[in-house]
Each structure stands twice: as structure tokens, then as C-alpha cells.
Design a protein around this motif. Structure first.
Motif, PDB file in Angstrom:
ATOM      1  N   UNK A 457       1.122  -1.357  -0.146  1.00 25.28           N
ATOM      2  CA  UNK A 457      -0.445  -0.005   0.420  1.00 25.28           C
ATOM      3  C   UNK A 457       0.363   1.337   0.154  1.00 25.28           C
ATOM      4  N   UNK A 458       2.274   1.157   1.143  1.00 24.04           N
ATOM      5  CA  UNK A 458       2.709   2.490   0.426  1.00 24.04           C
ATOM      6  C   UNK A 458       3.349   2.315  -0.297  1.00 24.04           C
ATOM      7  N   UNK A 459       3.673   2.082  -1.209  1.00 25.84           N
ATOM      8  CA  UNK A 459       4.260   1.542  -2.538  1.00 25.84           C
ATOM      9  C   UNK A 459       3.823   1.582  -3.594  1.00 25.84           C
ATOM     10  N   UNK A 460       2.507   1.668  -3.596  1.00 27.37           N
ATOM     11  CA  UNK A 460       1.960   1.895  -4.479  1.00 27.37           C
ATOM     12  C   UNK A 460       0.191   2.839  -4.201  1.00 27.37           C
ATOM     13  N   UNK A 495      -6.513   2.657  -1.142  1.00 27.38           N
ATOM     14  CA  UNK A 495      -7.027   0.992  -0.874  1.00 27.38           C
ATOM     15  C   UNK A 495      -7.073   1.273   0.673  1.00 27.38           C
ATOM     16  N   UNK A 496      -7.399   0.113   1.108  1.00 29.16           N
ATOM     17  CA  UNK A 496      -8.080  -0.222   2.515  1.00 29.16           C
ATOM     18  C   UNK A 496      -7.134  -0.131   3.409  1.00 29.16           C
ATOM     19  N   UNK A 497      -6.663   0.237   4.417  1.00 27.00           N
ATOM     20  CA  UNK A 497      -5.657  -1.217   5.165  1.00 27.00           C
ATOM     21  C   UNK A 497      -6.260  -0.492   6.479  1.00 27.00           C
ATOM     22  N   UNK A 510       1.228   8.453  10.678  1.00 27.15           N
ATOM     23  CA  UNK A 510       2.488   8.617  10.539  1.00 27.15           C
ATOM     24  C   UNK A 510       3.307   8.023   9.509  1.00 27.15           C
ATOM     25  N   UNK A 511       3.162   6.561   9.457  1.00 20.55           N
ATOM     26  CA  UNK A 511       3.375   5.430   9.186  1.00 20.55           C
ATOM     27  C   UNK A 511       3.912   6.408   6.967  1.00 20.55           C
ATOM     28  N   UNK A 512       1.957   6.256   6.941  1.00 16.90           N
ATOM     29  CA  UNK A 512       2.073   6.267   5.679  1.00 16.90           C
ATOM     30  C   UNK A 512       1.955   7.912   5.440  1.00 16.90           C
ATOM     31  N   UNK A 513       2.278   9.268   6.679  1.00 14.82           N
ATOM     32  CA  UNK A 513       2.863  10.422   5.898  1.00 14.82           C
ATOM     33  C   UNK A 513       4.140  10.175   5.560  1.00 14.82           C
ATOM     34  N   UNK A 517       0.810   9.883   1.198  1.00 17.03           N
ATOM     35  CA  UNK A 517      -0.220   9.493   1.202  1.00 17.03           C
ATOM     36  C   UNK A 517      -1.392  10.556   1.377  1.00 17.03           C
ATOM     37  N   UNK A 518      -2.498  10.292   0.597  1.00 21.74           N
ATOM     38  CA  UNK A 518      -3.368  10.992   1.557  1.00 21.74           C
ATOM     39  C   UNK A 518      -4.086  10.002   2.179  1.00 21.74           C
TER      40      UNK A 518
END
Length: 704
Positions: A457-460, A495-497, A510-513, A517-518
Motif C-alpha cells: 500500500x505504501x509503495x503503490x 487502498x483500504x488498510x 504517521x507511517x503512511x505520511x 499519501x492522502x
């Protein structure tokens, strides 16, 4: 030494990007984002290959490739021609430990598309301090004329020092001495020409690039010439046996038998008297290769006559039913051979019996590995094995890979992540880079957050929607597609996480920021009662939230709620904070503090209070219009922050009657079977805002 930072301007889609590098750098991003261009820029910096007009983002401007080179040791300068060594050393900033760094730029002219290496330095702003100006000013000057010229043009320099000058060399040294005293305000960063001859000589300081592109036809790169990447890879292994052949230099027949199996004209094996190390190299490559291609055998052929060229012309003959050189085989096979060699290098260089030859793995040979999509043609297990091998190689040689595989995601091995995204400003699209630093992430988060799914999810993704549990993963995509066929998670970079409870919201956010990413969050209604602060609400939201809870608290006394089942009480009272409260109650009792005991008992059973408050917030009986109005005011403010709190409670609160099952995922699937059209969906839920149902508001914003 290491390439520490890079900046690229005007090269293809890289309008102007800048990012740090490390021992092992992983470049991620979607197709056509600019990953290959980024890697090619490093190759161009070293090679200086001539470009064409199509390589310029703006055809009226030059291309710049800036690189900061760090961790240079005095011993490294021995690789430079002696006549240039001292001149180059003056351009390098060495610290007290003798470790140096300096910055270079390769500048490509937009006129003739050729390039030159230049040094990046802080130089005086005033033009009179430029080397060219000083040379012209002092040309042919000597004696009183030299002194007079200096005094009239360089009044900043002490007259007494000027009066002592005898030669132009001394005059230039005095000017240089003064320049070294200037403050940063008097300096400007500029690329300046290197001294004559250093442009080519300095290349000996650079690591040897091994570039493996992600192309369909690797034939050119797989040639076994020393200048090709495949030959360089094989030589990393074969260099270790060179000294073992010293006695055989004059007897090439012996040399041939030392290196090759001997076959007759019909291809029948006559003898195998090869050196044991040659056999071991071949066997190790064979064994590693067979993990990917099980029914293939290979022969390592090293043709005579000269030892100098023998190792650089090594070839591998593969027999997969048709015997022939590997460049005639398929792309997957060729990449498998390449990475089998890499794994063999790692394995053999650390194996018993080869340690005594460690120095013969040519420590003076430093490589810069530039791999595009090394995971191509490899199944996940092989990707894991390859990643481990590349990690070990990066301990001695700088590694830069571009990848689409989340299996290459590691906060320990991969020191630097660079995410490249394409930006379209309406005129001409270009790439931008994001440096992702995970070095400060906690061990707990490394274990819990970094996984194949989360990394993917973080990559793409362009956006992620954080949800609390499994049910949302089933129900929300179903509802979104019913509302509008365009709201399809699978066909968008959204994507749903699952974060397993609202308590993890901030950690995941904080990780996905870090990946730019939005981030959206779909939460159960009880987040307003427990964990609200983890949503990081604004002051305005805090104010409305406080007003809502005040209204709810006024209603609590009027509600009669059935007690929880015994099992629920047990679950609540087994929580860690309940144990802590229990210990505090014992202490208060021993102090005969009855008021404190009652206060702590209220806290211990506060979940009962929260249950009543949640019933009021849900207002299923339509009793509390003031609560509903204030709640909707709060939820509207939260939606502006991309936080969607479900008005009715949890996702199960939206199910029609008759959905019964022992587990939530099955209930979710039954919901999808029953609510299978837009008409049925809109029949179930009332419109709450802007004459739209709640889920319309949520998905319009997520897919906007």
C-alpha cells in the motif's frame, strides 16, 4: 567512498530533483514515474556518455547532475594519476579524522550535448576574485607594477603583505589566502572548471558501475566483454583464482585443462582436471540457479590464450535441452544467472577455505550496482533470497535498485527509500522525489507496521483509507461501487488498510505520511468516547466535541441500559488499566480513604457509563434531537479532516435485520448479498447532510 547526495536538473522527466543516497537505496514508484531515468542519471555522471536533444526536459537549458561524494580516504587518492593528485586533494574537504568529501557536477550543454565535470565550490561573489580574472590581471606583471596592480585592485589585502611580494605565484597565493578568510555572506555557490586533465583522471576515483536495466532484450548487457555488466559480475568471482595460475602462464594447454572440461569432437567429456575453485564456482552458480530452473545444467568456459584476457572473456554455456551461450537464452534465465553469480559471490567470499584469499577479492575494485527491477522473473521466495544477497553486497559496494516488489522493503537493510511520482502541471509532466527515512521507526512499529501488505500500500497507493477491522474491508468496497461504479478501490490507487482498532490510528497515519499519501480514516462512533485525542483534532473540533459530550452527560440519568453479559464484564475487567485501578483501590482501602475508593470504583466501571453515552449518541429511538444536531456538526468538521466517524455506531449497525452469523466477515458477506443494488442501499439509510446518505458523503470525498 560513497555517493551521498544527488541532484538532477533538466534530464528527461527530472526537471529538478534532489535526494540523499546510502549504502543500499531503494527507488520506488509507478511505471513511467522516472525510476529508470533516476538510475541512468547516476550512470551518466560517471560515464559522461553523449546525449541527444530528446534527453533535455527544456531544450534551451543545460542538464546538471550534481553528486556529493563522501567518505573519501587519503588512500583513495592513490587511484588518481600522481600529476593530478595534489591538485585534486586541494578541492576535497577533509575533517580531523582524515575523511573527505566534495561535490561535483556533470554539465551537459544544450548546444552540442557533450558534457564536462566541474567542481561545486563556494567562491567570492566579486568577479575580480575568479581565477580567470586574477590570471588576466597579473599577466606579465612583475616588480613595482605587480605591487601597484594588487594595491589598486585588491585594496582589501594588507599593503604590508603586498609590499613583500616578489613573484606572481606569491601574489596569487596571497589572494587565495585572503579568499579563505571571507565569510559566507561574501561567497556564492558555483560550479567551477577542474584543472586541466583532472576531468578524466578523477574517474579513477569513482566506483565501477554495474548497470542491469529492466529491458526485454538484455543481450547487449549480457556480453562477456570486460566492459559489459555481465563480464564484470563474473570477474568479481573469477579474480580470486588469478594468482593460482601464475605457474601455468607459459603452458596454455595446461592452462586450458585447468580452466575447462575437455570434450572430443562429438561433445563427449574426455576429462575434467579443472581447479577445484573453478569447479566450486560453477557448482555454486549451478546450485543457486537450480532453485529457479531445476532441470538446467551449465558449463563455465574460459578460453585461452592470455591470462590477462582469460578472466574478462569468461562465458557460461547452458544446457536446457539446447546447449549454447546464455545470451541465446530467455530473459528470465539470463537474469537468474546474473543473480546466481551475485549470490555465489556473497556465499563464497564468506565461506571457509576462501577467507585466506579475501584480499584477492580485489578490495581496490569498488562497484556501484545499478539494478532496475531485480525482482523481474523471480517468484517471491527467490526475491527474498536475492534481497538478502544484495543486502550483504551493499556492505562493500553501494547498491541502488528500483523495484515494484514490497519484498525489498526493509528498514534495517535498505537505509534509504526514494519514492518518485509523476506531476502534471497542465503544461508538461515531470517527476518529483520523496526521501523516506525509516531509521527512527521503533522496533515495535518495524514488526507491526512493515509487512508485505502494508508495504504494498505504501509503495503503490496515492491514498489509503484506514479502517478498524476485517468487516470494513468487505463491506465498504461493496457500498462504494453500488453508489457509483467509478468508486472502485481496485481500479484506483486507493487502498483500504486494516489497523486493528482505533488505538493504532496515529501510528499508521504517521507511517503512511512518510510516503506522501492522502490518508483517510473510517472509525466507529465510540471513538468520540474513547481515543478521540488520537485523531489529533483541531481546537474547533475539540470545542464542538466537548459541547456534544456535555449534552450527552445531561441525558445519562434518563437512560436505563441493560447490564452487560458476564463474559463482557470479564473481558473489560481483565484489561491492564483495570488491574492498575484495582491495585490503587487496595492502597486507598489500606489508607481508609473511602472517597478515593468510590472514585476509583467509578473509574473501574466507567465502561458502563460509556455504554450509556454510546446509546445516547446512536439515538436509535430518535429521542434526542439536540444530540443528533450537535453530533452531525462534529462529524461534518471531522470529514473536512478526512476522518469519517460512522454516525450509527459500527459498520454492523448498518445491517438490515436477519443477518446472523458467528463471525463478522460472514455477516459482511451476507450484507453484500442482500444489499445488491443502489435502490436497496438508499432504502436502508436516511439522508443526513446535503440531501445525501452518509456513505455518499464519505466516498465522494475519498474518490474526489
Amino acid at each position: 567512498m560513497i555517493f551521498k547526495n544527488i541532484r538532477v536538473k533538466n534530464f528527461k522527466g527530472l526537471k529538478d530533483i534532489s535526494t540523499p543516497l546510502s549504502d543500499f537505496t531503494c527507488v520506488i514508484g509507478e511505471n513511467n514515474a522516472g525510476k529508470s531515468t533516476f538510475i541512468q542519471a547516476l550512470l551518466l555522471f560517471i560515464k559522461g556518455t553523449k546525449l541527444t536533444q530528446d534527453d533535455f526536459f527544456d531544450k534551451d537549458k543545460d542538464i546538471f547532475i550534481f553528486v556529493e561524494i563522501d567518505n573519501i580516504k587519503k588512500k583513495d587518492l592513490e587511484l588518481i594519476d600522481e600529476i593530478h593528485r595534489d591538485k585534486l586533494e586541494k578541492n576535497i574537504d577533509f575533517d580531523e579524522k582524515g575523511i573527505g568529501s566534495f561535490r561535483l557536477v556533470r554539465r551537459y550543454s544544450h548546444v552540442d550535448y557533450s558534457s564536462k565535470l566541474k567542481n561545486i565550490k563556494f567562491v567570492p561573489k566579486e568577479k575580480k576574485f575568479e581565477k580567470k580574472e586574477i590570471d588576466n590581471l597579473l599577466k606579465s606583471k612583475k616588480g613595482d607594477e605587480l605591487i601597484s596592480t594588487l594595491k589598486s585592485n585588491y585594496a582589501e589585502i594588507d599593503d604590508e603583505k603586498i609590499d613583500k611580494l616578489k613573484t606572481q605565484k606569491a601574489a596569487k597565493e596571497l589572494i587565495e589566502e585572503y579568499i579563505n578568510t571571507l565569510s559566507k555572506d561574501d561567497l556564492i555557490e558555483k560550479d567551477v572548471p577542474l584543472d586541466t586533465g583532472i576531468d578524466n583522471s578523477i574517474k579513477a576515483l569513482f566506483p565501477e558501475p554495474i548497470y542491469i536495466p529492466a529491458v526485454k532484450d538484455l543481450s547487449d548487457d549480457m556480453k562477456t566483454k570486460d566492459s559489459a555488466s555481465f563480464g564484470k559480475l563474473l570477474n568479481i568471482l573469477l579474480d580470486v583464482i588469478e594468482d593460482d595460475l601464475n605457474e601455468a602462464k607459459s603452458v596454455f594447454e595446461v592452462l586450458r585443462t585447468n580452466l575447462n572440461k575437455i570434450y572430443d569432437d562429438n561433445g563427449k567429456l574426455i576429462s575434467d582436471k579443472r581447479l577445484e575453485k573453478v569447479k566450486r564456482i560453477e557448482n555454486t552458480i549451478q546450485r543457486n540457479l537450480n532453485q529457479t530452473f531445476k532441470n538446467v545444467s551449465i558449463d563455465l568456459e574460459v578460453p585461452p590464450p592470455e591470462i590477462k584476457t582469460i578472466l574478462s572473456t569468461a562465458n557460461i554455456i547452458a544446457n536446457d535441452g539446447v546447449k549454447g551461450p546464455i545470451q541465446n537464452k530467455g530473459d528470465g534465465f539470463k537474469r537468474a544467472i546474473t543473480f546466481s553469480i551475485l549470490r555465489s559471490y556473497v556465499e563464497l567470499s564468506h565461506s571457509e577455505g576462501w577467507q585466506k584469499d579475501k584480499e584477492q577479492f580485489k578490495q581496490k575494485d569498488r562497484f556501484l550496482f545499478l539494478f532496475e527491477e531485480p525482482e523481474l522473473y523471480l517468484h517471491p521466495k527467490a526475491q527474498n533470497i536475492l534481497f538478502e544477497a544484495l543486502s550483504k553486497i551493499s556492505a562493500n559496494h553501494q547498491m541502488i535498485v528500483s523495484t515494484h516488489s514490497p519484498l525489498f522493503f526493509s528498514s534495517d537493510a535498505t537505509k534509504t527509500f526514494i519514492k518518485i511520482k509523476k506531476v502534471d502541471d497542465g503544461e508538461k509532466s515531470y517527476s518529483k522525489t520523496l526521501h523516506i527515512d525509516l531509521t527512527e521507526i521503533s522496533n515495535k512499529d518495524k514488526f507491526q507496521l512493515i509487512s508485505f501488505e502494508t508495504s504494498n500500500h505504501a509503495f503503490f497507493s496515492d491514498r489509503v483509507v484506514l479502517v478498524e477491522g476485517d468487516t470494513e474491508l468487505i463491506v465498504l468496497p461493496h457500498i462504494s461501487k453500488i453508489i457509483d461504479s467509478r468508486y472502485d478501490f481496485k481500479n484506483n490507487s486507493i487502498n483500504l488498510v486494516k489497523i486493528n482498532g482505533k488505538g493504532s490510528f496515529k501510528r499508521y497515519k504517521d507511517f503512511f505520511k512518510k510516503f506522501d499519501l492522502d490518508i483517510y480514516f473510517v472509525a466507529d462512533l465510540d471513538v468520540l468516547l474513547d481515543g478521540f485525542e488520537k485523531l489529533e483534532p483541531s481546537d474547533e473540533i475539540k470545542k464542538v466535541h466537548s459541547e456534544l459530550l456535555s449534552i450527552v452527560n445531561e441525558k445519562v440519568v434518563s437512560i436505563d441500559v441493560k447490564p452487560l453479559p458476564t463474559r463482557k464484564y470479564k473481558d473489560k475487567l481483565l484489561k491492564n488499566n483495570s488491574k492498575s485501578i484495582y491495585e490503587q483501590i487496595k492502597d486507598a482501602r489500606s489508607d481508609d480513604d473511602k472517597e478515593k475508593v468510590l472514585e476509583l470504583l467509578d473509574e473501574l466501571f466507567s465502561f458502563e457509563q460509556k455504554k450509556i453515552e454510546l446509546v445516547i449518541l446512536q439515538d436509535k429511538e430518535n429521542e434526542f434531537n439536540d444530540v443528533v444536531l450537535k453530533k452531525r456538526e462534529l462529524l461534518k468538521l471531522l470529514r473536512k479532516e478526512n476522518i469519517f466517524v460512522l454516525e450509527s455506531g459500527d459498520i454492523e449497525s448498518y445491517y438490515p435485520e436477519g443477518i446472523v452469523s458467528d463471525d463478522k466477515p460472514t455477516q459482511g458477506q451476507k450484507y453484500c448479498e442482500i444489499i445488491d443494488s443502489k435502490e436497496k442501499l438508499f432504502e436502508e439509510y436516511s439522508k443526513i447532510d446535503e440531501q445525501k446518505i452518509e456513505f455518499e458523503l464519505i466516498f465522494e470525498q475519498i474518490f474526489a
